[in-house]
Design a protein around this motif. Sequence first.
Motif, mmCIF file in Angstrom:
data_model
loop_
_atom_site.group_PDB
_atom_site.id
_atom_site.type_symbol
_atom_site.label_atom_id
_atom_site.label_comp_id
_atom_site.label_asym_id
_atom_site.label_seq_id
_atom_site.Cartn_x
_atom_site.Cartn_y
_atom_site.Cartn_z
ATOM 1 N N ILE A 73 0.857 -1.192 0.000
ATOM 2 C CA ILE A 73 0.000 0.000 0.000
ATOM 3 C C ILE A 73 0.893 1.241 0.000
ATOM 4 O O ILE A 73 1.896 1.298 0.687
ATOM 5 N N GLY A 74 0.459 2.241 -0.751
ATOM 6 C CA GLY A 74 1.212 3.483 -0.912
ATOM 7 C C GLY A 74 0.954 3.963 -2.328
ATOM 8 O O GLY A 74 0.375 3.225 -3.133
ATOM 9 N N CYS A 75 1.370 5.206 -2.632
ATOM 10 C CA CYS A 75 1.200 5.668 -4.022
ATOM 11 C C CYS A 75 1.870 4.688 -4.969
ATOM 12 O O CYS A 75 1.283 4.241 -5.961
ATOM 13 N N SER A 76 3.126 4.350 -4.673
ATOM 14 C CA SER A 76 3.903 3.468 -5.553
ATOM 15 C C SER A 76 3.265 2.092 -5.688
ATOM 16 O O SER A 76 3.310 1.473 -6.755
ATOM 17 N N SER A 77 2.647 1.616 -4.623
ATOM 18 C CA SER A 77 2.063 0.269 -4.659
ATOM 19 C C SER A 77 0.830 0.184 -5.560
ATOM 20 O O SER A 77 0.370 -0.908 -5.895
ATOM 21 N N VAL A 79 -1.624 -5.693 1.079
ATOM 22 C CA VAL A 79 -1.768 -5.106 2.407
ATOM 23 C C VAL A 79 -0.466 -4.349 2.703
ATOM 24 O O VAL A 79 0.604 -4.746 2.258
ATOM 25 N N HIS A 80 -0.553 -3.277 3.485
ATOM 26 C CA HIS A 80 0.625 -2.445 3.745
ATOM 27 C C HIS A 80 1.756 -3.277 4.359
ATOM 28 O O HIS A 80 1.585 -3.907 5.412
ATOM 29 N N GLY A 81 2.905 -3.278 3.684
ATOM 30 C CA GLY A 81 4.083 -3.953 4.214
ATOM 31 C C GLY A 81 4.122 -5.452 4.009
ATOM 32 O O GLY A 81 5.046 -6.120 4.485
ATOM 33 N N GLY A 103 6.826 1.112 -1.973
ATOM 34 C CA GLY A 103 7.607 2.255 -1.512
ATOM 35 C C GLY A 103 8.553 1.923 -0.371
ATOM 36 O O GLY A 103 8.564 0.812 0.161
ATOM 37 N N ASP A 104 9.324 2.954 0.012
ATOM 38 C CA ASP A 104 10.291 2.792 1.107
ATOM 39 C C ASP A 104 9.578 2.623 2.444
ATOM 40 O O ASP A 104 10.052 1.893 3.320
ATOM 41 N N GLY A 105 8.413 3.256 2.602
ATOM 42 C CA GLY A 105 7.638 3.051 3.832
ATOM 43 C C GLY A 105 7.105 1.633 3.875
ATOM 44 O O GLY A 105 7.282 0.909 4.861
ATOM 45 N N ASP A 106 6.485 1.241 2.789
ATOM 46 C CA ASP A 106 5.893 -0.094 2.694
ATOM 47 C C ASP A 106 6.947 -1.193 2.902
ATOM 48 O O ASP A 106 6.725 -2.149 3.642
HETATM 49 C C1 TPP Z 1 -1.554 -1.230 8.497
HETATM 50 C C2 TPP Z 1 -1.498 0.125 7.891
HETATM 51 N N1 TPP Z 1 -0.818 1.104 8.528
HETATM 52 C C3 TPP Z 1 -0.746 2.343 7.991
HETATM 53 C C4 TPP Z 1 -1.364 2.611 6.802
HETATM 54 C C5 TPP Z 1 -1.315 4.009 6.251
HETATM 55 N N2 TPP Z 1 -0.393 4.108 5.113
HETATM 56 C C6 TPP Z 1 -0.843 3.967 3.845
HETATM 57 S S1 TPP Z 1 0.359 4.169 2.715
HETATM 58 C C7 TPP Z 1 1.504 4.494 3.939
HETATM 59 C C8 TPP Z 1 2.940 4.849 3.632
HETATM 60 C C9 TPP Z 1 3.256 4.829 2.200
HETATM 61 O O1 TPP Z 1 4.581 5.225 2.014
HETATM 62 P P1 TPP Z 1 5.500 4.483 0.970
HETATM 63 O O2 TPP Z 1 5.426 3.021 1.118
HETATM 64 O O3 TPP Z 1 6.863 5.084 1.082
HETATM 65 O O4 TPP Z 1 4.835 4.792 -0.437
HETATM 66 P P2 TPP Z 1 4.583 6.122 -1.268
HETATM 67 O O5 TPP Z 1 3.182 6.523 -0.950
HETATM 68 O O6 TPP Z 1 5.586 7.152 -0.844
HETATM 69 O O7 TPP Z 1 4.776 5.683 -2.665
HETATM 70 C C10 TPP Z 1 0.940 4.414 5.203
HETATM 71 C C11 TPP Z 1 1.657 4.647 6.483
HETATM 72 C C12 TPP Z 1 -2.061 1.555 6.166
HETATM 73 N N3 TPP Z 1 -2.660 1.734 4.969
HETATM 74 N N4 TPP Z 1 -2.110 0.333 6.727
#
Ligand code: TPP
Length: 283
Positions: free
Chosen positions: A60-64, A78-80, A103-106
Amino acid sequence: MAENTAAKSTVTALKPKDYKSAIKPVWCPGCGDFSVLNAITKALAWLQLPQQDVALISGIGCSSRIAAYTSTYGFHGVHGRALALAAGLKAARNDLTVLVAGGDGDGLSIGGNHFIHACRRNMDLTYILMDNEVYGMTKGQASPTTAPDWTNSKLTPEGTGIRCFKPAALALTSGASFIARGFTGDPNELARMIVAGIEHKGFSFIHALSTCPTFRPEHQEWKHQVHKLDTEKTDDPVVAIQRIQADDGMSTGIMYQREMPDFHPGGKQVDAEVALFEGEFVL
Ligand SMILES: Cc1ncc(C[n+]2csc(CCOP(=O)(O)OP(=O)(O)O)c2C)c(N)n1
Ligand code: SF4
């Protein structure tokens, strides 16, 4: 003979656009993720992989969101958990080319545990980490690759004060067998790396420096800062870690590639287990 020739002439080569879905990306104008999408579709066309033989798994994320924008099989998960999902798919369907993206967060924050174990497991997956050094989707919080003195976030107006990960070093020390770094300003180089990653048997990690004009506009400077690696790739982890530690983090190219046994839990047994599991859910 004549029939064969006729049959061959009707085969149409797949083009990059054939790997794009009908869904229009909602990324901001100038987002580096467009370039990663172009690189992936180009790489798949260069390899002429049929869409049904490829799966792109993301978190999950813009990149995802990228999984929705290709015409291959895919799962916007799912995120991560993209790597966990991808490992499960590869275990059940070893015949598929499995790409993973996010993404780097994911991949390094909520998914960091899965990342190090995916590296160590060395399953035959190609993972493209789109690193914009920020959480884009949730409006600009610091991620594990954000510099400690980045003050442009409301949550950390004085910076995080925490030093950041070096993704390539983390991948190497965790056991990945292919490590490369690309930049979204050069989608052709990125595409060549994705091809090499797919062809590599084992866990391929591609660190893509991906610009986020909305929350990290200063990264427009990256185009002046990235430079090609000045050495050939090595298969020696000691040499590789020295180079990665000495590097400024802006060099692009394949840094490390080593032939190592890739992990697969064994086809028939997994198939049987999947059938049993599916049986539980038959209505
Ligand atoms: C379990 C869970 N925790 C938190 C979130 C909120 N969340 C959605 S995307 C995201 C971070 C995305 O950052 P990154 O992976 O770097 O991707 P980017 O959007 O920069 O491409 C977070 C914290 C979520 N969707 N699910
Ligand atoms: S917020 Fe950043 S990462 Fe997200 S779509 Fe916009 S430019 Fe891309």
